[in-house]
Design an enzyme around this catalytic site. Structure first.
Site, PDB file in Angstrom:
ATOM      1  N   SER A 230      40.589  40.730  36.641  1.00 17.95           N
ATOM      2  CA  SER A 230      40.240  39.340  36.349  1.00 17.95           C
ATOM      3  C   SER A 230      39.596  39.296  34.979  1.00 17.95           C
ATOM      4  O   SER A 230      38.926  40.256  34.561  1.00 17.95           O
ATOM      5  CB  SER A 230      39.263  38.790  37.384  1.00 17.95           C
ATOM      6  OG  SER A 230      38.740  37.535  36.965  1.00 17.95           O
TER       7      SER A 230
ATOM      8  N   TYR B 148      31.284  39.997  41.789  1.00 16.62           N
ATOM      9  CA  TYR B 148      32.736  39.965  41.600  1.00 16.62           C
ATOM     10  C   TYR B 148      33.099  40.444  40.199  1.00 16.62           C
ATOM     11  O   TYR B 148      34.001  41.284  40.028  1.00 16.62           O
ATOM     12  CB  TYR B 148      33.248  38.543  41.828  1.00 16.62           C
ATOM     13  CG  TYR B 148      34.727  38.369  41.549  1.00 16.62           C
ATOM     14  CD1 TYR B 148      35.679  38.845  42.448  1.00 16.62           C
ATOM     15  CD2 TYR B 148      35.167  37.741  40.388  1.00 16.62           C
ATOM     16  CE1 TYR B 148      37.036  38.695  42.194  1.00 16.62           C
ATOM     17  CE2 TYR B 148      36.516  37.582  40.132  1.00 16.62           C
ATOM     18  CZ  TYR B 148      37.447  38.059  41.033  1.00 16.62           C
ATOM     19  OH  TYR B 148      38.790  37.913  40.774  1.00 16.62           O
TER      20      TYR B 148
END
Length: 256
Positions: free
Chosen positions: A136, A149
């Site tokens: 990501s 995350y």
């Protein structure tokens, strides 16, 4: 890498990016093994491509090895691993409970590493295979409210680069797909939907096409959309400017 006839395991393949990757690989002639937690959804995706299903909750310690063993048992080998399964959590770090923290790290980081550990040796022995990791842009730029995350994706990022160097001349490729905002259920599942007008979410199918192309052409990094490369470049070249902009505009808008 010629994909026709190869066997691929796609984790998190029952929805979102994973389901789109399953479709893309199947269209290229790959025998796909769909991993998921939900039996009905996973079976539906597998059925439309003539694939197999492997169930398991990768957020549970030890489950990754079981999923790898079950996948190998389907066709006797796995040529391509697409480590896509993941989840986020939105909120201040101090509001994250210890159990949830462990779950996120296990699912987003430890599970991909264990899957690679289990599936990589036979690929090296055959001198053919590919490990496709899904990261990501949060792992490159940081995201307020998603510290854990972002940390797991940053770790996955450097793991991909290190592994690629380690596997030079083995016949096994490693790629990292770096998506930004993608039109999936990810944001709702993390506890807060995506409510910004820009950047507009990218369809999961667009990410999947880029990922499959990365496997075929052994690309080290795949950015979707490509302009996202600007953000980490600014952070590296002008960190002070980057942090001022981040503070001014609040939470980063780029995340999986």
């Amino acid at each position: 890498m010629r994909l026709d006839g190869k066997v691929a395991l796609v984790t998190g393949g029952s929805a979102g990016i994973g389901a789109a990757v399953v479709d893309g690989l199947a269209a290229a002639g790959v025998r796909v093994i769909v991993h998921g937690r939900d039996e009905e959804r996973s079976a539906a995706v597998a059925q439309r491509v003539g694939g197999a299903v492997v169930l398991g909750d990768l957020a549970v310690p030890g489950a990754a090895a079981d999923v790898a063993d079950a996948a190998i048992a389907v066709h006797g080998q796995v040529d391509v691993l697409v480590a896509n399964a993941g989840a986020g959590w939105s909120g201040p770090f101090t509001g994250l409970g210890g159990d949830e923290l462990d779950r996120l790290v296990t699912l987003d980081l430890l599970a991909p590493l264990h899957l690679v550990r289990c599936l990589l040796p036979p690929m090296i022995e055959r001198r053919n295979g590919h490990v496709a990791l899904v990261g990501s842009v949060a792992g490159r730029t940081a995201v307020a409210g998603e510290a854990v995350y972002a940390a797991t994706k940053a770790a996955l990022d450097i793991f991909a680069e290190s592994l690629r160097l380690e596997l030079r001349d083995t016949g096994v490729g490693v790629s990292l797909t770096v998506p930004g905002v993608v039109d999936t259920g990810f944001f709702t599942a993390r506890g807060r939907p995506y409510d910004r007008k820009r950047p507009r979410p990218v369809p999961a199918a667009v990410v999947a096409r880029a990922l499959v192309d990365g496997i075929t052409n052994d690309r080290a990094e795949i950015w979707v959309p490509g302009w996202l490369r600007v953000a980490p470049a600014v952070r590296a070249l002008a960190p002070g400017v980057y942090r001022r902009l981040s503070a001014r505009f609040g939470e980063q808008v780029v995340s999986r």
